[in-house]
Design a protein around this motif. Structure first.
Motif, PDB file in Angstrom:
ATOM      1  N   PHE A  75       0.746  -1.260   0.159  1.00  0.00           N
ATOM      2  CA  PHE A  75      -0.047   0.010   0.058  1.00  0.00           C
ATOM      3  C   PHE A  75       0.841   1.290   0.006  1.00  0.00           C
ATOM      4  CE2 PHE A  75      -2.901   3.039   1.505  1.00  0.00           C
ATOM      5  CZ  PHE A  75      -4.047   2.931   0.861  1.00  0.00           C
ATOM      6  N   GLU A  76       1.700   1.359   0.961  1.00  0.00           N
ATOM      7  CA  GLU A  76       2.575   2.606   0.984  1.00  0.00           C
ATOM      8  C   GLU A  76       3.455   2.765  -0.097  1.00  0.00           C
ATOM      9  OE1 GLU A  76       4.364   3.254   4.909  1.00  0.00           O
ATOM     10  OE2 GLU A  76       2.721   2.544   5.991  1.00  0.00           O
ATOM     11  N   ALA A  77       3.993   1.774  -0.708  1.00  0.00           N
ATOM     12  CA  ALA A  77       4.826   1.946  -1.847  1.00  0.00           C
ATOM     13  C   ALA A  77       4.171   2.284  -3.096  1.00  0.00           C
ATOM     14  CB  ALA A  77       5.856   0.612  -2.247  1.00  0.00           C
ATOM     15  N   VAL A  78       3.038   1.696  -3.231  1.00  0.00           N
ATOM     16  CA  VAL A  78       2.195   2.320  -4.267  1.00  0.00           C
ATOM     17  C   VAL A  78       1.835   3.567  -4.126  1.00  0.00           C
ATOM     18  CG1 VAL A  78      -0.223   1.752  -5.598  1.00  0.00           C
ATOM     19  CG2 VAL A  78       1.205  -0.182  -4.565  1.00  0.00           C
ATOM     20  N   LEU A  79       1.320   4.048  -2.880  1.00  0.00           N
ATOM     21  CA  LEU A  79       0.858   5.207  -2.822  1.00  0.00           C
ATOM     22  C   LEU A  79       2.073   6.428  -3.049  1.00  0.00           C
ATOM     23  CD1 LEU A  79      -1.340   7.370  -1.389  1.00  0.00           C
ATOM     24  CD2 LEU A  79      -0.212   6.784   0.722  1.00  0.00           C
ATOM     25  N   SER A  80       3.225   6.077  -2.612  1.00  0.00           N
ATOM     26  CA  SER A  80       4.317   7.037  -2.778  1.00  0.00           C
ATOM     27  C   SER A  80       4.739   7.021  -4.350  1.00  0.00           C
ATOM     28  CB  SER A  80       5.506   6.308  -2.107  1.00  0.00           C
ATOM     29  OG  SER A  80       5.466   6.576  -0.671  1.00  0.00           O
ATOM     30  N   THR A  81       4.557   5.868  -5.029  1.00  0.00           N
ATOM     31  CA  THR A  81       4.901   5.835  -6.546  1.00  0.00           C
ATOM     32  C   THR A  81       4.085   6.831  -7.170  1.00  0.00           C
ATOM     33  OG1 THR A  81       5.928   3.645  -6.229  1.00  0.00           O
ATOM     34  CG2 THR A  81       5.194   4.266  -8.366  1.00  0.00           C
ATOM     35  N   MET A 116      -5.120  18.417  -0.121  1.00  0.00           N
ATOM     36  CA  MET A 116      -5.835  17.331   0.415  1.00  0.00           C
ATOM     37  C   MET A 116      -6.677  16.635  -0.629  1.00  0.00           C
ATOM     38  SD  MET A 116      -7.280  19.249   4.016  1.00  0.00           S
ATOM     39  CE  MET A 116      -8.782  18.396   3.980  1.00  0.00           C
ATOM     40  N   VAL A 117      -7.173  17.558  -1.528  1.00  0.00           N
ATOM     41  CA  VAL A 117      -7.794  16.878  -2.682  1.00  0.00           C
ATOM     42  C   VAL A 117      -6.934  15.981  -3.568  1.00  0.00           C
ATOM     43  CG1 VAL A 117      -8.910  17.476  -4.836  1.00  0.00           C
ATOM     44  CG2 VAL A 117      -9.432  18.729  -3.096  1.00  0.00           C
ATOM     45  N   ALA A 118      -5.602  16.287  -4.012  1.00  0.00           N
ATOM     46  CA  ALA A 118      -4.862  15.416  -4.573  1.00  0.00           C
ATOM     47  C   ALA A 118      -4.542  14.168  -3.787  1.00  0.00           C
ATOM     48  CB  ALA A 118      -3.504  16.117  -4.615  1.00  0.00           C
ATOM     49  N   ARG A 119      -4.475  14.297  -2.594  1.00  0.00           N
ATOM     50  CA  ARG A 119      -4.018  13.094  -1.626  1.00  0.00           C
ATOM     51  C   ARG A 119      -5.108  12.260  -1.680  1.00  0.00           C
ATOM     52  NH1 ARG A 119       1.105  13.215   0.548  1.00  0.00           N
ATOM     53  NH2 ARG A 119       1.953  15.112   0.738  1.00  0.00           N
ATOM     54  N   GLY A 120      -6.420  12.703  -1.717  1.00  0.00           N
ATOM     55  CA  GLY A 120      -7.619  11.928  -1.560  1.00  0.00           C
ATOM     56  C   GLY A 120      -7.852  11.204  -2.814  1.00  0.00           C
ATOM     57  N   ARG A 121      -7.531  11.788  -4.043  1.00  0.00           N
ATOM     58  CA  ARG A 121      -7.731  11.204  -5.396  1.00  0.00           C
ATOM     59  C   ARG A 121      -6.641  10.021  -5.459  1.00  0.00           C
ATOM     60  NH1 ARG A 121      -7.550  15.642 -10.067  1.00  0.00           N
ATOM     61  NH2 ARG A 121      -8.007  13.805 -11.257  1.00  0.00           N
ATOM     62  N   ILE A 122      -5.570  10.109  -4.982  1.00  0.00           N
ATOM     63  CA  ILE A 122      -4.383   9.105  -5.002  1.00  0.00           C
ATOM     64  C   ILE A 122      -4.814   8.124  -4.176  1.00  0.00           C
ATOM     65  CG2 ILE A 122      -1.864   8.759  -4.457  1.00  0.00           C
ATOM     66  CD1 ILE A 122      -1.466  11.764  -5.320  1.00  0.00           C
TER      67      ILE A 122
END
Length: 134
Positions: A75-81, A116-122
């Motif tokens: 999860f975290e690796a995919v999120l960061s990528t 916050m919007v960008a992080r929510g979309r990701i």
């Protein structure tokens, strides 16, 4: 008739509290995937999108991420990528920095809540990818 305002907000809050969060995230994430990722990774997420042949690096399949990680979705690796704003990007990577693109899009629409919007979309996109693992 379309509902808006406090009643619609309350309905969304109740749906989230009753477990609808995963369904909403999957739905939003699937749409994000179609718009941002399918061009390279393909509708099936197998790395066979219509733009894949134009790239110097073949886009990877995204359905075997859990399998390649001993059965656990990274999860975290995919999120960061996907976000791409934190950390060092791989040399030669052609993957866009979606955190910057989503934030720029949100800035023009919503102002100070853009991050916050960008992080929510990701995040919705990562939940969708988690849901399509083989």
């Amino acid at each position: 008739m379309t509902r808006s305002g406090p009643l619609a907000t309350l309905a969304v809050a109740i749906a989230l509290a009753l477990g609808g969060a995963a369904a909403l995230a999957d739905s939003a994430g699937e749409e994000e995937y179609r718009v941002a990722c399918a061009g390279c990774h393909g509708e099936s997420a197998m790395g066979d999108g219509p733009l894949a042949g134009l790239l110097n690096i073949s886009p990877p399949s995204l359905v075997g991420l859990s399998q390649a990680n001993e059965g656990s979705f990274p999860f975290e690796a995919v999120l960061s990528t996907i976000d791409g704003r934190d950390g060092v990007r791989a040399h030669g990577s052609q993957m866009p920095v979606w955190g910057e693109r989503f934030q720029a899009s949100a800035t023009s629409q919503r102002g100070e809540t853009a991050d916050m919007v960008a992080r929510g979309r990701i995040l919705s996109l990562v939940y969708y990818l988690q849901s399509i693992q083989e």
